[in-house]
Design a protein around this motif. Structure first.
Motif, PDB file in Angstrom:
ATOM      1  N   UNK A 102       0.853  -1.195   0.000  1.00 30.92           N
ATOM      2  CA  UNK A 102       0.000   0.000   0.000  1.00 30.92           C
ATOM      3  C   UNK A 102       0.888   1.244   0.000  1.00 30.92           C
ATOM      4  N   UNK A 103       1.987   1.194   0.738  1.00 33.50           N
ATOM      5  CA  UNK A 103       2.856   2.366   0.882  1.00 33.50           C
ATOM      6  C   UNK A 103       3.820   2.550  -0.292  1.00 33.50           C
ATOM      7  N   UNK A 104       4.440   1.454  -0.732  1.00 39.46           N
ATOM      8  CA  UNK A 104       5.445   1.580  -1.793  1.00 39.46           C
ATOM      9  C   UNK A 104       4.806   1.684  -3.184  1.00 39.46           C
ATOM     10  N   UNK A 105       3.854   0.785  -3.476  1.00 38.27           N
ATOM     11  CA  UNK A 105       3.244   0.840  -4.804  1.00 38.27           C
ATOM     12  C   UNK A 105       2.140   1.911  -4.839  1.00 38.27           C
ATOM     13  N   UNK A 106       1.340   1.980  -3.773  1.00 36.70           N
ATOM     14  CA  UNK A 106       0.249   2.962  -3.730  1.00 36.70           C
ATOM     15  C   UNK A 106       0.745   4.371  -3.424  1.00 36.70           C
ATOM     16  N   UNK A 107       1.855   4.498  -2.684  1.00 36.86           N
ATOM     17  CA  UNK A 107       2.401   5.811  -2.335  1.00 36.86           C
ATOM     18  C   UNK A 107       3.621   6.125  -3.171  1.00 36.86           C
ATOM     19  N   UNK A 108       4.696   5.369  -2.941  1.00 38.06           N
ATOM     20  CA  UNK A 108       5.966   5.607  -3.633  1.00 38.06           C
ATOM     21  C   UNK A 108       5.814   5.647  -5.137  1.00 38.06           C
ATOM     22  N   UNK A 165       6.734   9.673   0.159  1.00 33.62           N
ATOM     23  CA  UNK A 165       5.332   9.338  -0.144  1.00 33.62           C
ATOM     24  C   UNK A 165       4.934   8.030   0.550  1.00 33.62           C
ATOM     25  N   UNK A 166       5.849   7.066   0.546  1.00 32.80           N
ATOM     26  CA  UNK A 166       5.559   5.780   1.203  1.00 32.80           C
ATOM     27  C   UNK A 166       5.375   5.980   2.705  1.00 32.80           C
ATOM     28  N   UNK A 167       6.229   6.817   3.295  1.00 30.78           N
ATOM     29  CA  UNK A 167       6.130   7.052   4.744  1.00 30.78           C
ATOM     30  C   UNK A 167       4.783   7.679   5.112  1.00 30.78           C
ATOM     31  N   UNK A 168       4.326   8.613   4.281  1.00 31.89           N
ATOM     32  CA  UNK A 168       3.023   9.252   4.542  1.00 31.89           C
ATOM     33  C   UNK A 168       1.912   8.206   4.618  1.00 31.89           C
ATOM     34  N   UNK A 169       1.963   7.229   3.722  1.00 27.35           N
ATOM     35  CA  UNK A 169       0.922   6.181   3.741  1.00 27.35           C
ATOM     36  C   UNK A 169       1.073   5.316   4.992  1.00 27.35           C
TER      37      UNK A 169
END
Ligand SMILES: Nc1ncnc2c1ncn2[C@@H]1O[C@H](COP(=O)(O)OP(=O)(O)O)[C@@H](O)[C@H]1O
Ligand SMILES: [Mg+2]
Length: 206
Positions: A102-108, A165-169
Motif C-alpha cells: 500500500x505504501x510503496x506501490x500505492x504511495x511511492x 510518499x511511502x512514509x506518509x501512507x
C-alpha cells in the motif's frame, strides 16, 4: 490463540533488527514461532522476490507488474505458509506484509491508492495481521543505515521523494488501525528495544 505479527517500515528502519529482538523476547513465551519475510517467504515467493529486487539492466519493471508480482508473492506466502502455520497454532512474525505494498506501490510509485487498496482487499479479504509494528524513520536516516549495511537493491535505489510518499501512507495506516503501533525507529537501539517489548507485552496481558 495464534498470532500473526507484521513488522513494517522503510529501508533501514530496523525491521530485521526488530525481528531479532522479537525472537529473543518470544523464545521462552511462545513454543512455535515462524519467522518469515516479504516479498518471499516460500520457495516460489522467493523466486518472485528475486525479480522484484534485482536491478536488471535489460529492462525496467513497470509499476503495475511490480504491484502484481508483490501480490503474487504475497498470496503464495499467505496460502502456503502463513495460514497453515496459524491453523497449526504457530505464531507468525513477518518482516513486511501488505502495508509495504500500500505504501510503496500505492504511495511511492504513485499508482492510484484506492485501486491498490481494492486489489489488496480482493485478494486478502479480512485477513490482516493481529498486530502491526510500524518502525517510523525519516527516509534519509533509514537509507543512510541501509547503505552502510550493503549495496542498495532495485527498490532501495529509488529517490528520497518515493520514500517520503511511502512514509506518509505508513503513517496514515498506523493512525487509522487499532491493532497497529508506531515505534520511533530513529531512537537509540536500546530505546527501540524497550518500545518493541512494551508493545509485545500487550499480547500477554489481555
Ligand atoms: N535504532 C537504531 N539506531 C542505529 N542503528 C540502527 C538502529 N536499528 C537498526 N540499526 C542499524 O541500521 C541498519 C539497518 O537495520 P535493519 O534492521 O537491517 O533495517 P531494515 O531491516 O528495516 O532494512 C543495520 O546496520 C542496523 O544495525
Ligand atoms: Mg531487513
Amino acid at each position: 490463540m495464534a498470532k500473526f505479527i507484521a513488522i513494517e517500515g522503510l529501508e533501514g528502519a530496523g525491521k530485521s533488527t526488530a525481528i531479532q529482538i522479537i525472537k529473543t523476547y518470544l523464545t521462552d513465551k511462545v513454543a512455535d514461532v515462524v519467522y518469515t519475510r516479504e516479498p518471499g517467504g516460500t520457495f516460489l515467493a522467493e523466486k518472485i522476490r528475486r525479480i522484484l529486487i534485482t536491478p536488471y539492466k535489460e529492462e525496467a519493471l513497470c509499476a503495475e507488474a511490480e504491484l502484481l508480482l508483490m501480490y503474487a508473492s504475497r498470496m503464495q506466502h499467505v496460502n502456503t505458509l502463513i495460514k497453515p502455520a496459524l491453523l497449526q497454532g504457530k505464531w507468525v512474525v513477518s518482516d513486511r506484509f501488505n502495508w509495504s505494498s500500500l505504501s510503496y506501490q500505492g504511495g511511492g510509485r504513485d499508482l492510484p491508492f484506492e485501486q491498490v487498496k481494492q486489489l489488496n482487499d480482493l485478494l486478502l479479504g479480512e485477513f490482516t495481521p493481529d498486530l502491526t509494528i510500524y518502525l517510523d524513520i525519516p527516509p534519509e536516516i533509514g537509507l543512510k543505515r541501509a547503505r552502510q549495511r550493503n549495496t542498495l537493491d532495485r527498490i532501495e535505489q529509488e529517490e528520497l521523494s518515493f520514500f517520503e510518499r511511502a512514509r506518509d501512507i505508513f503513517l496514515s495506516l498506523t493512525k487509522n488501525t487499532s491493532t497497529a503501533f508506531l515505534i520511533d525507529a530513529s531512537q537509540p537501539l536500546d530505546k527501540v528495544k524497550k518500545d518493541i517489548e512494551g508493545v509485545l507485552g500487550n499480547c500477554f496481558h489481555k
